[in-house]
Design an enzyme around this catalytic site. Sequence first.
Site, PDB file in Angstrom:
ATOM      1  N   ASP A 106       0.798  -1.221   0.000  1.00  0.00           N
ATOM      2  CA  ASP A 106       0.000   0.000   0.000  1.00  0.00           C
ATOM      3  C   ASP A 106       0.838   1.283   0.000  1.00  0.00           C
ATOM      4  O   ASP A 106       0.594   2.187  -0.803  1.00  0.00           O
ATOM      5  CB  ASP A 106      -0.916  -0.016   1.224  1.00  0.00           C
ATOM      6  CG  ASP A 106      -1.696   1.270   1.367  1.00  0.00           C
ATOM      7  OD1 ASP A 106      -2.479   1.570   0.456  1.00  0.00           O
ATOM      8  OD2 ASP A 106      -1.517   1.959   2.385  1.00  0.00           O
ATOM      9  N   ASP A 109       4.626   0.684   4.183  1.00  0.00           N
ATOM     10  CA  ASP A 109       4.601  -0.547   4.958  1.00  0.00           C
ATOM     11  C   ASP A 109       4.510  -1.754   4.025  1.00  0.00           C
ATOM     12  O   ASP A 109       4.697  -1.631   2.816  1.00  0.00           O
ATOM     13  CB  ASP A 109       3.424  -0.519   5.952  1.00  0.00           C
ATOM     14  CG  ASP A 109       2.092  -0.245   5.248  1.00  0.00           C
ATOM     15  OD1 ASP A 109       2.027  -0.394   4.009  1.00  0.00           O
ATOM     16  OD2 ASP A 109       1.120   0.115   5.931  1.00  0.00           O
ATOM     17  N   TYR A 257      -7.238   2.498   9.480  1.00  0.00           N
ATOM     18  CA  TYR A 257      -6.338   2.725   8.340  1.00  0.00           C
ATOM     19  C   TYR A 257      -7.084   3.271   7.119  1.00  0.00           C
ATOM     20  O   TYR A 257      -6.702   4.308   6.577  1.00  0.00           O
ATOM     21  CB  TYR A 257      -5.601   1.417   8.025  1.00  0.00           C
ATOM     22  CG  TYR A 257      -4.830   0.936   9.228  1.00  0.00           C
ATOM     23  CD1 TYR A 257      -3.594   1.482   9.540  1.00  0.00           C
ATOM     24  CD2 TYR A 257      -5.377  -0.014  10.104  1.00  0.00           C
ATOM     25  CE1 TYR A 257      -2.906   1.087  10.678  1.00  0.00           C
ATOM     26  CE2 TYR A 257      -4.694  -0.407  11.240  1.00  0.00           C
ATOM     27  CZ  TYR A 257      -3.455   0.149  11.525  1.00  0.00           C
ATOM     28  OH  TYR A 257      -2.784  -0.230  12.659  1.00  0.00           O
ATOM     29  N   GLU A 502       5.475   9.870   3.613  1.00  0.00           N
ATOM     30  CA  GLU A 502       5.070   8.526   3.176  1.00  0.00           C
ATOM     31  C   GLU A 502       4.362   8.597   1.823  1.00  0.00           C
ATOM     32  O   GLU A 502       3.440   9.386   1.640  1.00  0.00           O
ATOM     33  CB  GLU A 502       4.153   7.857   4.205  1.00  0.00           C
ATOM     34  CG  GLU A 502       3.858   6.409   3.855  1.00  0.00           C
ATOM     35  CD  GLU A 502       3.182   5.642   4.981  1.00  0.00           C
ATOM     36  OE1 GLU A 502       3.250   4.398   4.970  1.00  0.00           O
ATOM     37  OE2 GLU A 502       2.594   6.284   5.879  1.00  0.00           O
TER      38      GLU A 502
END
Length: 529
Positions: A106, A109, A257, A502
């Site tokens: 994704d 991670d 999430y 990220e």
Amino acid sequence: MGEKSRSKGGCCGWFIAIVILAVVVAAVVYTVKVKIHHSHSDKPAPVPGPPGAVQQKYSSALKTSLQFLDIQKSGKLVDNKIPWRGDSALKDGSQASLDLSKGLYDAGDNMKFGFPMAFTATVLSWSILEYGDQMDHVGQLGPAQDSLKWITDFLINAHPSENTLYIQVGDPAVDHACWQRPEDMTEMRPLIQVNTSCPGSDIAAETAAAMASASLVFKKADSTYSSTLLKHAKQLFTFADNNRGSYSENIPEVATYYNSTGYGDELLWAASWLYHATGDNSYLKYVTGQNGDDYANWGSPTWFSWDNKLAGTQVLLSRLSFFKGKDISNAYSSGLQNYRKTADAVMCGLLPDSPTATKSRTDSGLIWVSQWNSLQHSVASAFLAVLYSDYMLTTQTPKLKCGSDSFRPSDLRDFAKSQADYVLGKNPMKMSFLVGYGDKFPEFVHHRGASIPMDSTANCKDGFKWLDSTDPNPNVATGALVGGPFLNETFIDSRNNSMQTEPTTYNSAIIVGLLSSLVTTSSAVQSFT
């Protein structure tokens, strides 16, 4: 004295007269120019022909952005182009006798979250369908199709029966307690599914949208694969529609999430794509009838994202009123006009000089909605704007009315370029947020594989030394579109600053679409089939 005085007064008088005359002439010239400008704006610009001159900066950025999708691939890597990536997660799905080894990780991670992954596939499909000729013109169509198929292969296997869809691989609590390369994972990778007793209309419908749109991408190249995708899309849509419920309400642990704020937008989005893929009017009836009344929020512009598909649906359905027009049955035309009017409102909100321009932007003009992954909204907005611009241009629609003002297709394209250029370095920080593009870009990307040397054997806990290291990443996450700047246009390049550093795969899909649209000019395709 008196004679000199009269002489000076005469000179002043002439000077003042000349100045006044000059002001009058300038005002007349300006008025004439304004009138000419407005009269020209009523005339449509010429329709572009086949792809023309290439804009090198966008071409280079497109090639760069597609590489991140390769970096995120799970499974047995074929023709691997990323030297610091290798095979990983080869046993994913094995406990259910499924091969879920493919798909994309994704973000930074090692999780596979089905909701954003399916959205990534849908947007990537849309980008290819609209701008595949432009991608092909600069040699990037093949890589885009390969990345799309890597996702859809996973989605097919994740749907083993009509009413069962596996939506997640891995435990985020376990995964986020480790900092390690995906190649080194040894932890259990549990599976989560939705089914009739635990429905997830939002994620099932998004997956249906991904498969329906992808079926169009592969229709000519591989008709058998295309038919398989379409079969799954139809089944998933029926499952989603007949078993209504939100996946993140029924499975609360996923809400941390990728919480879904509703499933109505995904149902409309999926039905819209299924209409384009099948031509079956039942899907058109679905979006223009009671479901449209219930879920479309006509007249209320929204932001396009992995969670809310309404603005995307409005633009996608506007294709029909732009290109099919009189061929659409009167039974559906009024409903489609509601989507078109709302799409108009979305565009008017994006244009900075519009009377209804959104205030959700930075001082430098970047659309800015959320401090987490702020660039997703600016890039998504730009992508929709350039699509709409091309629809207008191809159909010789000269103006977009925003209150008492009107704007041309070129105004929408200029807005889209402003967002792309900001991302690529035209910003107060003088840095590119697309890793690997330009002279200055983030070096401390929040990404496990990029932050750990490829010859490291660090286990789950040992790897945190790389998260906390003050050295730049040893591996460049080329093509990663990081979260982006804060509202005050500052950016802290730190691996521990996941809010800003990220990257995500859905960011990549959207920037691929935006850059593909700007690589060169071409008329919009009038039918996906």
